[in-house]
Design a protein around this motif. Structure first.
Motif, PDB file in Angstrom:
ATOM      1  N   HIS A   2      -6.028  26.660   0.867  1.00 47.86           N
ATOM      2  CA  HIS A   2      -4.814  25.785   0.356  1.00 47.86           C
ATOM      3  C   HIS A   2      -5.153  24.304   0.815  1.00 47.86           C
ATOM      4  N   THR A   3      -4.646  23.524   0.154  1.00 44.85           N
ATOM      5  CA  THR A   3      -4.592  22.063   0.420  1.00 44.85           C
ATOM      6  C   THR A   3      -3.326  21.336  -0.228  1.00 44.85           C
ATOM      7  N   ALA A   4      -2.866  20.153   0.546  1.00 42.30           N
ATOM      8  CA  ALA A   4      -1.600  19.898   0.466  1.00 42.30           C
ATOM      9  C   ALA A   4      -0.549  21.078   0.509  1.00 42.30           C
ATOM     10  N   SER A   5       0.293  21.636  -0.203  1.00 42.45           N
ATOM     11  CA  SER A   5       0.754  22.879  -0.522  1.00 42.45           C
ATOM     12  C   SER A   5       0.544  23.404  -1.485  1.00 42.45           C
ATOM     13  N   ILE A   6      -0.509  23.353  -2.143  1.00 41.31           N
ATOM     14  CA  ILE A   6      -1.158  23.981  -3.269  1.00 41.31           C
ATOM     15  C   ILE A   6      -1.888  25.289  -2.721  1.00 41.31           C
ATOM     16  N   ALA A  23       1.095  -1.099   0.010  1.00 40.94           N
ATOM     17  CA  ALA A  23      -0.084  -0.038  -0.042  1.00 40.94           C
ATOM     18  C   ALA A  23       0.860   1.478  -0.118  1.00 40.94           C
ATOM     19  N   LEU A  24       0.449   2.330  -0.823  1.00 41.60           N
ATOM     20  CA  LEU A  24       1.180   3.551  -0.923  1.00 41.60           C
ATOM     21  C   LEU A  24       0.337   4.637  -0.326  1.00 41.60           C
ATOM     22  N   LEU A  25       0.602   5.240   0.705  1.00 42.91           N
ATOM     23  CA  LEU A  25      -0.366   6.482   1.385  1.00 42.91           C
ATOM     24  C   LEU A  25       0.401   7.659   1.177  1.00 42.91           C
ATOM     25  N   ALA A  26      -0.421   8.813   0.886  1.00 42.73           N
ATOM     26  CA  ALA A  26       0.086  10.077   0.964  1.00 42.73           C
ATOM     27  C   ALA A  26      -0.304  10.810   2.135  1.00 42.73           C
ATOM     28  N   LEU A  27       0.078  11.252   3.105  1.00 41.32           N
ATOM     29  CA  LEU A  27      -0.805  11.863   4.270  1.00 41.32           C
ATOM     30  C   LEU A  27      -0.266  13.139   4.557  1.00 41.32           C
ATOM     31  N   PRO A  28      -1.416  13.988   5.065  1.00 41.78           N
ATOM     32  CA  PRO A  28      -1.109  15.483   5.171  1.00 41.78           C
ATOM     33  C   PRO A  28      -0.321  15.786   6.601  1.00 41.78           C
TER      34      PRO A  28
END
Ligand code: 6PG
Length: 233
Positions: A137-141, A37-42
């Motif tokens: 903003h979301t993530a660093s957008i 599994a690959l997870l991108a977390l905030p």
């Protein structure tokens, strides 16, 4: 039209229980289907109670790779480093936690380096979990000179360096972030927010879609997967 489902909770604790449960299910399903599994977390404060719950669950962490969905350009030892929080929570469990930044000061080059590093991973992420700031903003957008580049990056561009303008008070530094196309490539997309003001802001951003003045509205407007939004007052 994008498909959004709101999940409402009475408290931060209830929300953390539910979100940790959902992530556990995403991890198990990914491992059943693909063996990993690959997870991108905030970053930020909302994820912490979820991390604590995940840490006490008995998931096969050795098969899980975790990346920050965005990173502040600070040393890895800095309190504000997102991967530092991820490492503290998940390295003891045996997960693979991968920083997306190193010692590169130039934020654009740091973005190129993150992109190259992410190209070594099996894509797409099983989960991209996003937060949202009070400025939308979301993530660093973020708003600023690199907003359009982050939104319009080609499909195979996974990360980019950005200079928020204005710089966010909590961590007034340049960032590296997943691009819009990388975020929207996720097999699953979830958002966690709290408070009436953020809820109203996100509802407006979703209603305005591609013409939204807020980064999150312009990121989410092209989502093809359903989005679960978890919220508590
Ligand atoms: C970051 C984050 C950012 C965060 C929001 C919400 O590194 O700054 O990834 O996008 O999710 O700012 O933060 P809170 O959870 O603290 O409200």
């Amino acid at each position: 039209m994008i498909e959004v489902e709101w999940w409402e909770y009475d408290s931060a604790a209830d929300m953390a229980d539910a979100v940790a449960g959902d992530i556990g299910f995403i991890v198990e399903s990914a491992i059943d289907a693909r063996g990993e599994a690959l997870l991108a977390l905030p970053g930020g404060s909302t994820p912490k109670p979820v991390f604590e719950r995940l840490a006490s669950s008995s998931l096969p962490w050795r098969k899980v790779t975790i990346i920050p969905g965005d990173e502040r350009l600070v040393p890895l030892s800095d309190e504000r480093s997102n991967v530092r929080a991820l490492g503290q929570a998940f390295l003891p469990l045996g997960a693979r936690v991968i920083p997306i930044t190193g010692d590169i000061d130039d934020y654009k080059l740091a973005g190129n380096s993150a992109d190259a590093r992410l190209k070594d991973l099996k894509w797409p992420p099983d989960l991209v979990w996003l937060g949202m700031g009070e400025d939308g903003h979301t993530a660093s957008i973020f708003s600023g000179p690199d907003l359009d580049a982050a939104l319009a990056a080609p499909r195979d561009r996974r990360a980019i360096g950005v200079m928020p303008d204005p710089l966010p008070a909590a961590a007034p530094v340049p960032r590296v972030t997943l691009t819009k196309s990388a975020i929207l490539s996720a097999r699953t997309l979830i958002i966690t927010i709290s408070g009436a003001a953020k809820r109203a802001l996100l509802e407006q951003a979703l209603a305005d879609g591609s013409s939204s003045a807020l980064p999150i509205g312009r990121v989410l407007c092209d989502a093809e997967q359903p989005i679960d939004i978890h919220w508590h007052p």
